[in-house]
Design a protein around this motif. Structure first.
Motif, short mmCIF file in Angstrom:
data_model
loop_
_atom_site.label_atom_id
_atom_site.label_comp_id
_atom_site.label_asym_id
_atom_site.label_seq_id
_atom_site.Cartn_x
_atom_site.Cartn_y
_atom_site.Cartn_z
N HIS A 38 -16.14 41.04 -24.30
CA HIS A 38 -16.34 42.35 -23.72
C HIS A 38 -17.48 42.23 -22.70
CE1 HIS A 38 -13.85 44.59 -26.72
NE2 HIS A 38 -14.11 43.48 -27.44
N GLY A 39 -17.09 42.21 -21.44
CA GLY A 39 -18.09 42.06 -20.38
C GLY A 39 -18.64 43.39 -19.93
N PHE A 40 -19.80 43.35 -19.33
CA PHE A 40 -20.38 44.53 -18.68
C PHE A 40 -21.20 44.04 -17.51
CE2 PHE A 40 -23.19 43.30 -22.16
CZ PHE A 40 -24.46 43.30 -21.58
N ASP A 41 -21.65 44.96 -16.68
CA ASP A 41 -22.51 44.55 -15.57
C ASP A 41 -23.75 45.41 -15.54
OD1 ASP A 41 -22.20 46.88 -13.77
OD2 ASP A 41 -20.16 46.19 -13.48
N THR A 42 -24.65 45.06 -14.65
CA THR A 42 -25.96 45.73 -14.60
C THR A 42 -26.19 46.41 -13.25
OG1 THR A 42 -27.01 43.67 -13.87
CG2 THR A 42 -26.93 44.08 -16.24
N ARG A 43 -25.12 46.70 -12.52
CA ARG A 43 -25.26 47.20 -11.15
C ARG A 43 -26.01 48.53 -11.06
NH1 ARG A 43 -19.03 48.30 -9.57
NH2 ARG A 43 -18.68 46.75 -11.21
N ASP A 44 -25.94 49.34 -12.12
CA ASP A 44 -26.57 50.66 -12.06
C ASP A 44 -28.09 50.61 -12.11
OD1 ASP A 44 -24.15 52.00 -11.81
OD2 ASP A 44 -23.90 52.25 -13.98
N HIS A 45 -28.65 49.51 -12.59
CA HIS A 45 -30.11 49.45 -12.68
C HIS A 45 -30.69 48.13 -12.16
CE1 HIS A 45 -28.63 47.75 -16.49
NE2 HIS A 45 -29.72 47.00 -16.50
N ASP A 49 -27.37 42.96 -8.67
CA ASP A 49 -26.00 42.90 -9.19
C ASP A 49 -25.09 43.72 -8.28
OD1 ASP A 49 -23.90 42.20 -10.76
OD2 ASP A 49 -24.60 43.17 -12.59
N PHE A 50 -24.93 43.26 -7.05
CA PHE A 50 -24.14 43.97 -6.05
C PHE A 50 -22.70 44.13 -6.52
CE2 PHE A 50 -21.23 43.72 -2.40
CZ PHE A 50 -21.68 44.78 -1.62
N ASP A 51 -22.28 45.38 -6.71
CA ASP A 51 -20.92 45.69 -7.18
C ASP A 51 -20.56 44.96 -8.46
OD1 ASP A 51 -20.49 47.50 -5.16
OD2 ASP A 51 -19.17 46.23 -3.98
N GLY A 52 -21.56 44.54 -9.22
CA GLY A 52 -21.33 43.82 -10.46
C GLY A 52 -20.94 42.37 -10.30
N HIS A 53 -20.99 41.86 -9.04
CA HIS A 53 -20.47 40.50 -8.81
C HIS A 53 -21.32 39.43 -9.49
CE1 HIS A 53 -17.47 42.22 -6.41
NE2 HIS A 53 -18.06 42.22 -5.25
N ALA A 54 -22.63 39.63 -9.54
CA ALA A 54 -23.47 38.64 -10.23
C ALA A 54 -23.07 38.54 -11.71
CB ALA A 54 -24.94 39.01 -10.09
N SER A 55 -22.77 39.69 -12.30
CA SER A 55 -22.32 39.67 -13.71
C SER A 55 -20.94 39.06 -13.84
CB SER A 55 -22.31 41.10 -14.26
OG SER A 55 -23.63 41.60 -14.39
N HIS A 56 -20.05 39.35 -12.88
CA HIS A 56 -18.71 38.77 -12.93
C HIS A 56 -18.78 37.24 -12.84
CE1 HIS A 56 -17.46 42.83 -10.96
NE2 HIS A 56 -17.62 42.95 -12.26
N ILE A 57 -19.66 36.74 -11.99
CA ILE A 57 -19.85 35.29 -11.88
C ILE A 57 -20.35 34.74 -13.21
CG2 ILE A 57 -21.28 33.52 -10.78
CD1 ILE A 57 -21.10 35.19 -8.19
N ALA A 58 -21.26 35.46 -13.85
CA ALA A 58 -21.75 35.02 -15.16
C ALA A 58 -20.63 35.02 -16.19
CB ALA A 58 -22.90 35.92 -15.62
N HIS A 59 -19.74 36.01 -16.14
CA HIS A 59 -18.59 36.03 -17.06
C HIS A 59 -17.76 34.75 -16.88
CE1 HIS A 59 -18.67 40.74 -16.84
NE2 HIS A 59 -19.67 40.25 -17.55
N GLY A 60 -17.55 34.38 -15.62
CA GLY A 60 -16.79 33.16 -15.35
C GLY A 60 -17.47 31.92 -15.89
N ALA A 61 -18.80 31.87 -15.75
CA ALA A 61 -19.55 30.73 -16.30
C ALA A 61 -19.39 30.66 -17.82
CB ALA A 61 -21.02 30.85 -15.92
N LEU A 62 -19.40 31.82 -18.46
CA LEU A 62 -19.22 31.86 -19.92
C LEU A 62 -17.82 31.37 -20.31
CD1 LEU A 62 -20.11 32.87 -22.80
CD2 LEU A 62 -18.90 34.98 -22.21
N LEU A 63 -16.80 31.85 -19.63
CA LEU A 63 -15.43 31.46 -19.97
C LEU A 63 -15.21 29.97 -19.76
CD1 LEU A 63 -13.60 34.52 -18.38
CD2 LEU A 63 -13.88 34.06 -20.84
N GLU A 64 -15.78 29.43 -18.69
CA GLU A 64 -15.66 27.99 -18.45
C GLU A 64 -16.41 27.20 -19.53
OE1 GLU A 64 -14.65 24.31 -16.59
OE2 GLU A 64 -13.77 26.32 -16.70
N THR A 65 -17.54 27.72 -19.97
CA THR A 65 -18.31 27.06 -21.03
C THR A 65 -17.53 27.07 -22.33
OG1 THR A 65 -20.32 27.86 -19.93
CG2 THR A 65 -20.57 26.95 -22.14
#
Length: 355
Positions: A38-45, A49-65
């Motif tokens: 269950h992913g989430f992003d931090t763009r609101d604060h 985290d522009f448009d949540g993309h930094a968090s989306h990239i982190a999600h990808g790093a997690l899935l690859e790990t």
């Protein structure tokens, strides 16, 4: 398979990197073969985290790990996004299956060892083996550019110096900086410990006091050149003292959530490969993020001066990369050899990451 097996995979995968150690994910074990992230992003604060993309990239790093961790148990892993239209709270379903043809990925041993080195590194050049390993790790869908000469490293150090001025004088970024450091700590489960920030004890004490309020920050910046010490220690010197800077560009610009997630997977493979090759790495994403804002015509601050500086920064970065304003730049980092950092971010306990 049992749920205990999946728990072991998640316990290792939670060491995946995320911006400011935000860990924007929670785990749900559905059955002995399926995990939902269950992913989430931090763009609101979080400004970065522009448009949540930094968090989306982190999600990808997690899935690859997770995929890499599973290979040590002769398991293959595949994922899909259950709700692709919801990029604020995406849910990734990861399926595991036994596959006796799978061999253990050598990057698995680097998952927990991988860390950030924010201090200056040695300028020893990359070997041909190290360079080729990084190129191979990024995959066919991405291009990697290296900047290794003294002139190029100095040019990038000045770029980071200019980016840091925006970062440290932006009132909207202040709220992020105030919260992400755990002062006087060597380790931190959910933030960046002070000892890993990369500044001297004197600068750390100054930063701790100044960040108590925006009024102090503004006064120091305006009258006491308050940005000088942190910009020298965090940007200028590390920007020059390294083996190389590397810039990753997708073959086509990301168009959907899955594209950003896949970029995160490539990012993690590069980082783990650098660790495997005896290198340390530090992401330097703020110039990229300010460019995302600038090229999208989106303001990130009530201070119009900062937007003008972000536009100039974008021009400088594109000139460096021989890129156009429409080209995507996905990841920017420096690499090199150094002593092992004595301080690092840890991770939340598994009990706190389970839904």
């Amino acid at each position: 398979m049992t749920t205990d097996t999946l728990t072991k995979i998640l316990d290792l995968a939670r060491w995946a990197p995320s911006g400011d150690n935000a860990q924007p994910w929670r785990f749900e074990i559905v059955d002995g073969q399926t995990v939902r992230v269950h992913g989430f992003d931090t763009r609101d604060h979080v400004l970065y985290d522009f448009d949540g993309h930094a968090s989306h990239i982190a999600h990808g790093a997690l899935l690859e790990t997770m995929r890499i961790a599973a290979t040590s148990l002769a398991l293959s892993a595949s994922w899909f996004i259950i709700n692709p239209g919801n990029d604020r709270n995406p849910v990734y379903e990861v399926s595991f299956s036994e596959d006796l043809t799978i061999t253990r990925d050598p990057l698995q041993e680097c998952i927990e060892r991988r860390t950030v080195q924010r201090r200056p590194m040695k300028t020893t050049p990359l070997t041909s083996t190290q360079r080729q390993a990084l190129v191979t790790a990024v995959g066919q869908d991405y291009q990697i550019q290296f900047f290794e000469s003294h002139i190029m490293r100095w040019t990038i150090a000045r770029l980071l110096w200019n980016s840091a001025k925006i970062r440290l004088t932006c009132p909207e970024a202040y709220l992020v900086h105030k919260e992400i450091i755990e002062w006087r700590a060597r380790f931190s489960e959910d933030r960046i410990p002070e000892k890993a920030v990369g500044v001297s004890p004197v600068t750390a004490r100054m930063m701790e006091w100044v960040l108590k309020s925006w009024g102090r920050v503004h006064f120091f910046n305006r009258f006491l050149m308050g940005t000088i010490a942190p910009r020298v220690e965090l940007d200028l010197l590390p920007g020059f003292f390294c083996a190389a800077h590397l810039l990753v560009r997708p073959s086509k610009s990301p168009e959907c959530l899955a594209d950003w997630v896949r970029l995160g997977g490539a990012w993690q493979r590069i980082w783990l490969t650098a660790t495997f090759q005896g290198l340390h790495l530090q992401p330097q994403m703020t110039p990229i993020i300010f460019r995302w804002y600038a090229r999208a015509g989106r303001t990130f601050s009530a201070d119009a001066t900062l937007m003008r500086e972000a536009l100039k920064l974008s021009d400088d970065l594109e000139r460096l990369a021989t890129a156009t304003p429409d080209d995507c730049i996905g990841f920017f980092a420096r690499v090199g050899t150094s002593d092992e950092p004595s301080s690092r971010s840890l991770r939340l306990d598994m009990s706190m990451l389970m839904k």
